[in-house]
Design an enzyme around this catalytic site. Sequence first.
Site, PDB file in Angstrom:
ATOM      1  N   LYS A   1       0.820  -1.203   0.000  1.00 16.49           N
ATOM      2  CA  LYS A   1       0.000   0.000   0.000  1.00 16.49           C
ATOM      3  C   LYS A   1       0.864   1.268   0.000  1.00 16.49           C
ATOM      4  O   LYS A   1       2.062   1.209   0.200  1.00 16.49           O
ATOM      5  CB  LYS A   1      -0.948  -0.014   1.205  1.00 16.49           C
ATOM      6  CG  LYS A   1      -1.849  -1.251   1.251  1.00 16.49           C
ATOM      7  CD  LYS A   1      -2.680  -1.432  -0.015  1.00 16.49           C
ATOM      8  CE  LYS A   1      -3.857  -2.372   0.118  1.00 16.49           C
ATOM      9  NZ  LYS A   1      -3.580  -3.796   0.232  1.00 16.49           N
TER      10      LYS A   1
HETATM   11  C1  PLP Z   1      -4.761  -4.828   0.814  1.00 21.41           C
HETATM   12  C2  PLP Z   1      -6.235  -4.942   0.833  1.00 21.41           C
HETATM   13  C3  PLP Z   1      -6.912  -5.519   1.910  1.00 21.41           C
HETATM   14  C4  PLP Z   1      -6.218  -6.215   3.035  1.00 21.41           C
HETATM   15  O1  PLP Z   1      -5.338  -5.479   3.757  1.00 21.41           O
HETATM   16  P1  PLP Z   1      -4.477  -6.174   4.922  1.00 21.41           P
HETATM   17  O2  PLP Z   1      -3.915  -5.001   5.645  1.00 21.41           O
HETATM   18  O3  PLP Z   1      -3.431  -6.987   4.224  1.00 21.41           O
HETATM   19  O4  PLP Z   1      -5.379  -6.996   5.740  1.00 21.41           O
HETATM   20  C5  PLP Z   1      -8.298  -5.509   1.901  1.00 21.41           C
HETATM   21  N1  PLP Z   1      -8.991  -4.982   0.891  1.00 21.41           N
HETATM   22  C6  PLP Z   1      -8.381  -4.441  -0.180  1.00 21.41           C
HETATM   23  C7  PLP Z   1      -9.209  -3.840  -1.271  1.00 21.41           C
HETATM   24  C8  PLP Z   1      -6.988  -4.415  -0.255  1.00 21.41           C
HETATM   25  O5  PLP Z   1      -6.393  -3.883  -1.315  1.00 21.41           O
END
Ligand code: PLP
Length: 376
Positions: free
Chosen positions: A181
């Site tokens: 992210k």
């Molecule tokens: C990355 C992501 C998640 C999960 O995030 P985590 O922090 O790894 O649990 C959930 N939804 C979307 C749309 C994502 O891109």
Amino acid sequence: MINFNVPPFTGKEMEYMRQAVENQKICGDGAFTKKCSEWIESRTGTKKCLLTTSCTHATELAALLTGVGPGDEVIMPSFNFVSAADAFVLRGAVPVFVDIRPDTMNIDEKLIEDAITEKTKGIVPVHYAGVGCEMDEIMDIAKRHGLFVVEDAAQGILAEYKGRALGTIGDFGCFSFHETKNVSSGEGGALLLAHEEDIENAEIFREKGTDRSKYYRGQVDKYRWQNYGSSYLPSELNAAYLYAQLELADQITAARLAVWEQYREELSCLQEAGIVELPYVPEHCKQNGHMFYVKTKDMAERTALIDFLKKNGILAVFHYVPLHSAPAGLKYGRFHGEDRYTTKESERLLRLPLYYGLTRDQVSEICGRVKEFYGR
Ligand SMILES: *Cc1c(COP(=O)(O)O)cnc(C)c1O
């Protein structure tokens, strides 16, 4: 070789982690967790931010707060990561998948109302690529039917819909700080609460069902087991790492947006020639440079393009096997209406490398190879 993702690193992470160690407080809810929460609160305008160990856990917390139970239905897109579905399936609820819009790849707000039954309790829009869903329409539907809204804003930090931060429009919003992210602590997340009255319960669910948060603030003289719960708070080491990135989040976002713009400029000729489609961002949405993708003609062409780029040292990836066609989706959920776009569009989508530190020359090289693949 150009990787698909390189986790962001800004330079102060080590120093802040060292400070956390020197503070002799490395469990959760110390000084750095507080700084991160306050930063998110002031930048998004949410009532309350609680740091969590992941976005998945933030969504689990939201699911606990909604009070959904066995047999309840929750509407969400099938073109999505597994987290939102997991969080509600763990409560015994049924994910009801509806189709996406082919332009933004977000849930088609016009299809939501038809999927509502007397068991429906909520809607979980996902802001794909940090581009906002049509939240005015979604909130209106929720209001008229008495449903909750949990925004999966995992990719949405510092992005906006009509001037409002993603994650702050629904009843709950969930951010991710996974290494893929925009800002990251390796693994991490945050729950944004829109309603004052959810704060106390959220703190209890997050702290193993205890009122330890109140105890830390000196509001009670001992903490006790109040309800069921789990442990969703990240360690101070994670928060220290994250804080270094939040401090530079504007710089990271600006750099990512510059890469995004360069991709769009250099590849727009392919879109004009009708060869690929590029991301679409509605006028009223401010995106955050989280993702750049191209949509190829079909899956075979996408596979060939991935192979071609790989042979030339460039790693591009696709994602989201639609949830309704995955083994757990078949078992726990159902698709409402026609799958016009979810499967078809997911098979065409290819994400190009995009990370903090990707250079202009690298982006040009990638665009050059994509154009070469199409004989341009
Ligand atoms: C990355 C992501 C998640 C999960 O995030 P985590 O922090 O790894 O649990 C959930 N939804 C979307 C749309 C994502 O891109």
